[in-house]
Design an enzyme around this catalytic site. Structure first.
Site, PDB file in Angstrom:
ATOM      1  N   ARG A  36       0.832  -1.221   0.000  1.00  0.00           N
ATOM      2  CA  ARG A  36       0.000   0.000   0.000  1.00  0.00           C
ATOM      3  C   ARG A  36       0.859   1.260   0.000  1.00  0.00           C
ATOM      4  NH1 ARG A  36      -4.992  -2.231   3.561  1.00  0.00           N
ATOM      5  NH2 ARG A  36      -6.253  -2.786   1.752  1.00  0.00           N
ATOM      6  N   LYS A 212     -20.209 -15.457   1.539  1.00  0.00           N
ATOM      7  CA  LYS A 212     -21.634 -15.283   1.771  1.00  0.00           C
ATOM      8  C   LYS A 212     -22.376 -14.656   0.615  1.00  0.00           C
ATOM      9  CE  LYS A 212     -22.016 -14.496   6.743  1.00  0.00           C
ATOM     10  NZ  LYS A 212     -22.060 -13.306   7.630  1.00  0.00           N
ATOM     11  N   GLY A 363     -10.755  -8.437  -1.200  1.00  0.00           N
ATOM     12  CA  GLY A 363      -9.558  -8.573  -0.382  1.00  0.00           C
ATOM     13  C   GLY A 363      -8.963  -9.965  -0.411  1.00  0.00           C
ATOM     14  N   GLY A 386     -13.141  -3.860  -0.144  1.00  0.00           N
ATOM     15  CA  GLY A 386     -14.508  -3.340  -0.066  1.00  0.00           C
ATOM     16  C   GLY A 386     -14.794  -2.277  -1.120  1.00  0.00           C
TER      17      GLY A 386
END
Ligand code: ADP
Ligand code: MG
Length: 406
Positions: A36, A212, A363, A386
């Site tokens: 990052r 999910k 992610g 996200g």
């Protein structure tokens, strides 16, 4: 219209406040992956080389301000930005002025002491409880430091916090320039291509996996409007298979999503492709029996851990003529070596394609691709888990980017 940093005029001597994403994984104060920081370097270098006085700020980890003072102090210690400043200095080969507070005289003095072409990093924005609440007072304190604001924290762009939203909102009202950095520019360009689909990019195939269905309903709905095919693997496939009355044994399944899954599958008129076999075990961890099912008929007491070899073949064929691919969510429990084959095979299938624009968002999926060494084989692997999903869900609109519009 959103300005790019190259469209900013007269950077020389200007105080440029840059929101970066330095939320790196730390262990005992050591940075485990500096990607990052590396990703933010082009923007920082550009600004410095144009004589700007660069003020960097970012969040790091989580600080729960509702906890007791002792716990908060512990979390602050753990998420201190100091090691990031050190690493940034090494990467830039420059002295980085680190200010270990987020407001007050020390910060103001640090900013005022900056010379042209120098860089300062302030302490973790989440030391402030107003950061995540987009507190107006906090936003105006930070805004008062800057002549210009640059947003380069793509991984935080889906959050309307003080540093990502309140600050540019105030600066814009004051008539000061706001712009996006190189990383945000690149992410937006690549992800928008998956959102606003050009006919030359068809067939457009999405691959969805991970845990999910409920987490991904908006992603699935959005992709159904855009894609020619959606291949579904991972744990979420079992909710779909259950909805089609297949035997899924003890595989993960969200019973409250069965209606959704059925409607979604039927509404897709053949565009949703489900697994036709699975690697199953008698236990999630420490299994004693492992087998490959023949078709979608998982024996009682067994659970699906990965897509099976026939599914790999089928998915590979579906991908072979794709012109564009968006992938989110691993095909199996890739954290365990026994159940990596499906996720690896998808990487391999994508790596072999020529003239295909391939994007990975998410992610865990990006982590899997990196672990297996395929990052370079993709056209784009998003740095925002996200945020990349919300780009797809919300048709390219993230608060931290929308606020930069002129
Ligand atoms: P991403 O972060 O890429 O959006 P998710 O967070 O939705 O992906 O899902 C990642 C997780 O899904 C991984 O931890 C992986 O182990 C899990 N997973 C994938 N397939 C299965 C499965 N069959 N059973 C249980 N967990 C699974
Ligand atoms: Mg995840």
């Amino acid at each position: 219209m959103i300005k790019t940093i190259e469209q900013l005029e007269n950077l020389n001597g200007k105080k440029v406040l840059v929101r970066v994403d330095f939320n790196v994984p730390l262990k005992n104060g050591e940075i485990r992956d500096d990607n990052r920081i590396v990703q933010a370097l082009p923007t920082i270098k550009y600004l410095l080389s144009h004589g700007a006085r660069v003020i960097l700020f970012s969040h790091l980890g989580k600080i729960k301000h509702k906890e007791t003072p002792d716990v908060i102090a512990e979390q602050m210690k753990k998420n201190n930005m100091a090691p990031v400043a050190k690493r940034l200095g090494e990467l830039l080969n420059l002295n980085v002025h680190f200010v270990d507070v987020t407001r007050g005289d020390k910060l103001i003095a640090g900013v005022n002491a900056l010379k042209d072409g120098e860089v300062l990093l302030m302490q973790n924005t989440r030391y402030e409880k107003g950061e995540e609440k987009n507190d107006t007072e906090l936003s105006s304190i930070w805004a008062s430091l800057a002549d210009i604001y640059v947003m380069d924290a793509f991984g935080s762009a889906h959050r309307a916090h003080a540093s990502t939203y309140g600050v540019p909102e105030i600066l814009k009202k004051e008539g000061k320039p706001v712009a996006m950095g190189y990383l945000v520019e690149k992410e937006v360009k690549n992800l928008n291509r998956c959102v606003f689909v050009d006919e030359k990019d068809r067939p457009y195939v999405a691959i969805l996996g991970g845990l999910k269905v409920s987490d991904k309903i908006k992603v699935i709905d959005s992709l159904l409007k855009k894609c020619d095919k959606i291949l579904i693997g991972g744990a979420m496939a079992y909710t779909f298979l259950k909805a089609l009355e297949k035997n899924i044994g003890t595989s993960p399944c969200e019973l409250d999503q069965l209606d959704y899954a059925r409607r979604c599958y039927e509404g897709s008129r053949g565009r949703i492709v489900l697994p036709c076999d699975s690697v199953v075990t008698d236990k999630f961890e420490g299994w004693t029996e492992k087998l490959v099912t023949d078709g979608n008929n998982i024996p009682d007491g067994f659970e699906g851990m990965d897509i099976g070899p026939k599914t790999i073949d089928h998915f590979t064929k579906e991908l072979s003529n794709a012109k564009m691919i968006f992938w989110n969510g691993p095909m199996g429990v890739f954290e365990q070596t026994d159940f990596q084959a499906g996720t690896r095979a998808i990487c391999e299938a994508i790596a072999k394609l020529n003239n295909c624009f391939s994007v990975c968002g998410g992610g865990d999926s990006a982590a899997a691709i990196k672990e297996f060494g395929y990052t370079d084989k993709f056209s784009h692997v998003s740095t925002g888990g996200g945020a990349s999903l919300e780009m797809i869900e919300n048709d390219g609109k993230l608060p931290g980017i929308v606020i930069l519009e002129e």
